[in-house]
Design an enzyme around this catalytic site. Structure first.
Site, PDB file in Angstrom:
ATOM      1  CG  LEU A  32      64.573  44.776  24.057  1.00  0.00           C
ATOM      2  CD1 LEU A  32      65.992  45.308  23.895  1.00  0.00           C
ATOM      3  CD2 LEU A  32      63.673  45.835  24.709  1.00  0.00           C
ATOM      4  CB  ALA A  34      60.696  46.419  15.016  1.00  0.00           C
ATOM      5  N   GLY A  35      59.636  47.966  17.810  1.00  0.00           N
ATOM      6  CA  GLY A  35      59.149  49.207  18.438  1.00  0.00           C
ATOM      7  C   GLY A  35      60.212  49.774  19.372  1.00  0.00           C
ATOM      8  CG  HIS A  36      61.243  47.647  22.941  1.00  0.00           C
ATOM      9  ND1 HIS A  36      60.689  46.406  22.774  1.00  0.00           N
ATOM     10  CD2 HIS A  36      60.662  48.170  24.049  1.00  0.00           C
ATOM     11  CE1 HIS A  36      59.812  46.170  23.741  1.00  0.00           C
ATOM     12  NE2 HIS A  36      59.772  47.233  24.531  1.00  0.00           N
ATOM     13  N   GLY A 147      57.559  55.551  23.736  1.00  0.00           N
ATOM     14  CA  GLY A 147      56.710  55.315  22.571  1.00  0.00           C
ATOM     15  C   GLY A 147      55.294  55.824  22.793  1.00  0.00           C
ATOM     16  CD  GLN A 153      54.653  54.099  29.939  1.00  0.00           C
ATOM     17  OE1 GLN A 153      54.301  53.176  30.667  1.00  0.00           O
ATOM     18  NE2 GLN A 153      55.524  53.923  28.963  1.00  0.00           N
ATOM     19  CB  SER A 185      52.557  44.787  22.283  1.00  0.00           C
ATOM     20  OG  SER A 185      52.493  44.315  23.617  1.00  0.00           O
ATOM     21  CB  SER A 186      56.777  42.623  25.177  1.00  0.00           C
ATOM     22  OG  SER A 186      57.733  43.620  24.923  1.00  0.00           O
ATOM     23  NE  ARG A 187      51.134  42.591  29.185  1.00  0.00           N
ATOM     24  CZ  ARG A 187      51.541  43.707  29.787  1.00  0.00           C
ATOM     25  NH1 ARG A 187      51.631  44.832  29.117  1.00  0.00           N
ATOM     26  NH2 ARG A 187      51.868  43.695  31.067  1.00  0.00           N
TER      27      ARG A 187
HETATM   28  P1  AMP Z   1      57.789  48.298  27.435  1.00  0.00           P
HETATM   29  O1  AMP Z   1      58.998  47.426  27.312  1.00  0.00           O
HETATM   30  O2  AMP Z   1      56.537  47.665  26.908  1.00  0.00           O
HETATM   31  O3  AMP Z   1      57.653  48.918  28.797  1.00  0.00           O
HETATM   32  O4  AMP Z   1      58.041  49.510  26.447  1.00  0.00           O
HETATM   33  C1  AMP Z   1      59.207  50.307  26.552  1.00  0.00           C
HETATM   34  C2  AMP Z   1      59.046  51.509  25.674  1.00  0.00           C
HETATM   35  O5  AMP Z   1      58.870  51.093  24.320  1.00  0.00           O
HETATM   36  C3  AMP Z   1      57.812  52.357  26.033  1.00  0.00           C
HETATM   37  O6  AMP Z   1      58.157  53.734  25.923  1.00  0.00           O
HETATM   38  C4  AMP Z   1      56.817  51.960  24.994  1.00  0.00           C
HETATM   39  O7  AMP Z   1      55.869  52.963  24.701  1.00  0.00           O
HETATM   40  C5  AMP Z   1      57.732  51.724  23.789  1.00  0.00           C
HETATM   41  N1  AMP Z   1      57.057  50.875  22.818  1.00  0.00           N
HETATM   42  C6  AMP Z   1      56.523  49.654  23.019  1.00  0.00           C
HETATM   43  N2  AMP Z   1      55.925  49.209  21.890  1.00  0.00           N
HETATM   44  C7  AMP Z   1      56.084  50.179  20.961  1.00  0.00           C
HETATM   45  C8  AMP Z   1      55.685  50.336  19.596  1.00  0.00           C
HETATM   46  N3  AMP Z   1      54.993  49.396  18.957  1.00  0.00           N
HETATM   47  N4  AMP Z   1      56.027  51.473  18.967  1.00  0.00           N
HETATM   48  C9  AMP Z   1      56.724  52.443  19.606  1.00  0.00           C
HETATM   49  N5  AMP Z   1      57.128  52.366  20.877  1.00  0.00           N
HETATM   50  C10 AMP Z   1      56.815  51.247  21.549  1.00  0.00           C
END
Ligand code: AMP
Length: 281
Positions: A32, A34-36, A147, A153, A185-187
């Site tokens: 996780l 700050a986006g999450h 997000g 998606q 991004s987690s990546r």
């Molecule tokens: P993930 O863990 O990558 O599957 O992401 C989980 C949720 O977090 C998804 O709805 C993503 O769109 C959202 N998310 C990931 N990165 C961001 C970001 N930078 N800003 C906003 N939401 C994000």
């Protein structure tokens, strides 16, 4: 905060909710950032109870993708979620969600999986829809937060919610970025320092297009500009660049506000695939 690894104990807890208590869900794959956290804060603010799922979903990864090395940090994630006021974490093992090895369900995504990430990652959105519908059935949220970094998606999930009549409101949340503009991004942890610098190709290109929009006559002019810019980023390989209508992801044939164009970009920076998007009006 309670942490659940199995479906039956989660369901027992879920039964205790009163009908007046709204449940918000934030589905994630963990690692996780700050986006999450922004999605979680919104869910906590808008619901009596907030659940976060942490599940690296194998069915949305292609055979040559990063499933085995995808970053995992459950303990750290839980500490963050507790500090944000989350009530429940649902963190099942793959076997809990997919007890049968051959449990793939095929969904009709209409034309949605033939463009953008759907074209580059065959089967990816089918896996996303499969796991999100399973999570909706287990967790039974009133609202679920996604997000807009993953814009396509979100559109596909909203379509699924409508098509299957899930009693869930899918809530879109803004993209959270680093100070220099890179979408979180987690990546991003995969990037070397040189790659991190070159990863700005995505947001710099999107922003330049928006700023210079009046200089472009046609969609082809914009695509030429993207390829021209790419030449300055030797570590970047473009996966796609598209200008699509904000609402239905149809191709736009003009750059005017009335066609609501949004720019979508995906690129490999070294071996790491990154995506981003920006509304042009
Ligand atoms: P993930 O863990 O990558 O599957 O992401 C989980 C949720 O977090 C998804 O709805 C993503 O769109 C959202 N998310 C990931 N990165 C961001 C970001 N930078 N800003 C906003 N939401 C994000």
């Amino acid at each position: 905060m309670k942490i659940f690894h199995d479906i039956s104990s989660f369901r027992e807890e879920r039964k205790q909710l009163l009908p007046t208590q709204k449940l918000g869900l934030v589905p994630t794959m963990g690692a996780l950032h700050a986006g999450h956290a922004s999605l979680v804060k919104q869910a906590v603010a808008e619901n009596e109870v907030t659940a976060v799922s942490i599940f690296v979903n194998p069915t949305q990864f292609g055979p040559n993708e990063d499933l085995s090395k995808y970053p995992r940090s459950l303990e750290q994630d839980c500490a963050l979620l507790e500090s944000l006021g989350v009530d429940w974490v649902f963190a099942p093992a793959p076997r809990e969600i997919y007890p049968e090895k051959e449990s793939e369900i095929i969904f009709s995504l209409r034309s949605m999986d033939r463009k953008l990430c759907g074209r580059s990652r065959p089967g990816h959105f089918n896996g996303v829809i499969q796991v999100v519908s399973i999570l909706f059935n287990i967790i039974q949220p009133d609202r679920a937060y996604f997000g807009l970094k993953d814009y396509q998606q979100f559109q596909i999930i909203r379509q699924m919610v409508n098509d299957l009549h899930f009693p869930v409101q899918a809530v879109p949340c803004p993209i959270i970025r680093e100070e220099d503009g890179l979408a979180l991004s987690s990546r991003n942890v995969y990037l070397s320092s040189q790659e991190r610098i070159q990863s700005l190709f995505l947001i710099h290109t999107l922003k330049a297009i928006k700023q210079k929009l009046e200089d472009f006559q046609t969609v082809t002019d914009v695509k030429d500009f993207v390829h021209h810019t790419l030449a300055q980023y030797p570590l970047v390989k473009l996966d796609y660049f598209e200008l699509l209508n904000d609402k239905n992801l149809a191709e736009v044939d003009s750059l005017t506000a009335s066609s609501s164009p949004r720019a979508f970009i995906a690129a490999f920076v070294g071996k790491t695939r990154l995506i981003d998007n920006l509304a042009l009006y």
